[in-house]
Design an enzyme around this catalytic site. Structure first.
Site, PDB file in Angstrom:
ATOM      1  N   ASN A  51       1.142  -1.538  -0.280  1.00  0.00           N
ATOM      2  CA  ASN A  51      -0.488  -0.325  -0.253  1.00  0.00           C
ATOM      3  C   ASN A  51       0.840   1.300  -0.114  1.00  0.00           C
ATOM      4  OD1 ASN A  51      -1.851   1.690   0.939  1.00  0.00           O
ATOM      5  ND2 ASN A  51      -1.628   1.181   2.763  1.00  0.00           N
ATOM      6  N   LYS A  90      -0.111   4.255   0.148  1.00  0.00           N
ATOM      7  CA  LYS A  90      -0.525   5.465   0.033  1.00  0.00           C
ATOM      8  C   LYS A  90      -0.044   6.267  -0.857  1.00  0.00           C
ATOM      9  CE  LYS A  90       0.669   3.606   5.249  1.00  0.00           C
ATOM     10  NZ  LYS A  90      -0.157   3.597   6.455  1.00  0.00           N
ATOM     11  N   HIS A 146      -9.604   0.783   4.892  1.00  0.00           N
ATOM     12  CA  HIS A 146      -8.016   1.527   5.410  1.00  0.00           C
ATOM     13  C   HIS A 146      -8.265   2.210   7.116  1.00  0.00           C
ATOM     14  CE1 HIS A 146      -4.138   3.248   6.421  1.00  0.00           C
ATOM     15  NE2 HIS A 146      -3.556   1.449   5.774  1.00  0.00           N
ATOM     16  N   GLU A 162      -6.717   4.580   7.282  1.00  0.00           N
ATOM     17  CA  GLU A 162      -6.237   6.081   7.434  1.00  0.00           C
ATOM     18  C   GLU A 162      -7.776   6.747   6.603  1.00  0.00           C
ATOM     19  OE1 GLU A 162      -3.173   6.305   5.336  1.00  0.00           O
ATOM     20  OE2 GLU A 162      -1.881   5.109   7.263  1.00  0.00           O
ATOM     21  N   GLU A 197      -5.408  -4.849  10.724  1.00  0.00           N
ATOM     22  CA  GLU A 197      -4.657  -4.127  11.233  1.00  0.00           C
ATOM     23  C   GLU A 197      -4.408  -3.016  12.347  1.00  0.00           C
ATOM     24  OE1 GLU A 197      -2.519  -3.526   7.098  1.00  0.00           O
ATOM     25  OE2 GLU A 197      -4.071  -1.739   7.451  1.00  0.00           O
ATOM     26  N   GLY A 240       1.851   2.121  10.588  1.00  0.00           N
ATOM     27  CA  GLY A 240       2.702   3.532  10.397  1.00  0.00           C
ATOM     28  C   GLY A 240       3.387   4.021  11.660  1.00  0.00           C
ATOM     29  N   SER A 260       3.210  -1.766  10.058  1.00  0.00           N
ATOM     30  CA  SER A 260       4.616  -2.318  10.023  1.00  0.00           C
ATOM     31  C   SER A 260       5.270  -3.597  10.036  1.00  0.00           C
ATOM     32  CB  SER A 260       5.066  -1.470  12.614  1.00  0.00           C
ATOM     33  OG  SER A 260       4.686  -0.259  12.068  1.00  0.00           O
ATOM     34  N   GLY A 272       4.636   1.737   4.460  1.00  0.00           N
ATOM     35  CA  GLY A 272       5.804   2.233   4.302  1.00  0.00           C
ATOM     36  C   GLY A 272       7.136   1.173   3.554  1.00  0.00           C
TER      37      GLY A 272
HETATM   38  C1  PEP Z   1      -0.784   0.097   6.268  1.00  0.00           C
HETATM   39  O1  PEP Z   1      -0.877   1.359   6.090  1.00  0.00           O
HETATM   40  O2  PEP Z   1      -1.785  -0.641   5.695  1.00  0.00           O
HETATM   41  C2  PEP Z   1       0.476  -0.533   6.658  1.00  0.00           C
HETATM   42  C3  PEP Z   1       0.285  -1.299   7.323  1.00  0.00           C
HETATM   43  O3  PEP Z   1       1.189   0.889   6.872  1.00  0.00           O
HETATM   44  P1  PEP Z   1       2.700   0.569   7.976  1.00  0.00           P
HETATM   45  O4  PEP Z   1       2.963  -0.246   6.958  1.00  0.00           O
HETATM   46  O5  PEP Z   1       3.607   1.358   7.117  1.00  0.00           O
HETATM   47  O6  PEP Z   1       2.545   1.060   9.230  1.00  0.00           O
END
Ligand code: PEP
Length: 267
Positions: free
Chosen positions: A10, A12, A104, A106, A176, A182, A219, A241
């Site tokens: 992803n 983003k 998601h 966000e 998640e 993040g 993460s 990320g």
């Molecule tokens: C995500 O955006 O779905 C995500 C898991 O981000 P990160 O891996 O940066 O925590």
């Protein structure tokens, strides 16, 4: 891991045309390389990348004919029409997208998407022939007050009609935990395993096929990916990320392939 693992990047709201092109080229080169035991990664895994909308056509053009699928990061629940600024599932399918991320955290926290909208978006995606990667997860406050399971149960309950009927190859749930996205603070393999077991039980109760894959996201990095993916019930990852660095995303894909080959999970 049980079913063929799925690793999804992803991106983003990141990148430029030049960045996207370079990242796609590096990913493709790395994924084609043989990993132990001499099989290209792409035969051991399913891999998808989800760039921002403006780079979807570029990604599709670069990846067409490869086993790397393209996905979007959200979709409009409505069909084509007077919805200025929105993108329909039919448009994504027309562009050659195979997947779309729905719900998601966000989108839920920054753009006000509620459970009902998430379910409508997932239904729209599936109806257009896309695969839907539906994100669920609790916030830190919800976890701390002991509400993690009830939040997940609520987020899954609105999907019950889809869970009971969707082609399991095209419906994916991504656990998640919001506090892990993040933040650099991943769930431990034990925490992730417990929550995946809970989610799997809810999916079964809603009549979902055991072949619906359950990803972990939050993460995931090269140094924790294998431990997470080795947990029984984790069928791959949704990577934020770390998906922006080809070397890290490739390491995570290799970790998923190794975990899939291991005889059993840690549970
Ligand atoms: C995500 O955006 O779905 C995500 C898991 O981000 P990160 O891996 O940066 O925590």
């Amino acid at each position: 891991m049980g079913p063929r693992p799925l690793v999804v990047g992803n991106w983003k709201m990141n990148g430029t045309v030049a960045f996207a092109g370079a990242l796609l080229a590096d990913l493709l080169a790395g994924l084609r390389e043989a990993s132990e035991p001499g099989t290209p990664l792409l035969r051991q895994l399913e891999v998808a990348v989800c760039p921002p909308y403006p780079y979807l056509a570029l990604a599709r053009e670069r990846l067409v004919g490869t086993a790397v699928a393209v996905g979007a990061q959200t979709v409009c629940a409505q069909g084509d029409g007077a919805y200025t600024g929105e993108v329909s599932a039919a448009m994504l399918a027309d562009l050659g997208c195979a997947w779309v991320i729905v719900g998601h955290s966000e989108r839920r926290s920054l753009f006000g998407e509620d459970d009902a909208q998430v379910a409508a978006k997932a239904a729209s995606a599936l109806g257009a022939g896309l695969g839907a990667i539906v994100c669920v997860g609790e916030t830190l406050a919800e976890r701390e007050r002991g509400a993690a399971e009830s939040v997940l149960a609520r987020q899954l309950a609105v999907l019950s009609a889809l869970l009971a009927s969707a082609d399991p190859a095209r419906l994916v749930i991504a656990y998640e935990p919001v506090w892990a996205i993040g933040t650099g603070r991943s769930a431990s393999p034990q925490q992730a395993g417990e929550m995946h077991a809970f989610i799997r039980a809810r999916l079964t109760a809603h009549g979902a096929s055991g072949a619906v894959r359950l990803l972990y996201g939050g993460s995931v990095k090269p140094d924790n990916a294998e431990a997470l993916f080795s947990v029984a019930g984790i069928d791959g990852g949704l990577i934020g990320g770390a998906s922006l660095k080809a070397a890290d995303f490739l390491d995570i894909c290799r970790a998923a392939a190794r975990a899939a080959r291991a005889p059993s999970g840690v549970h």
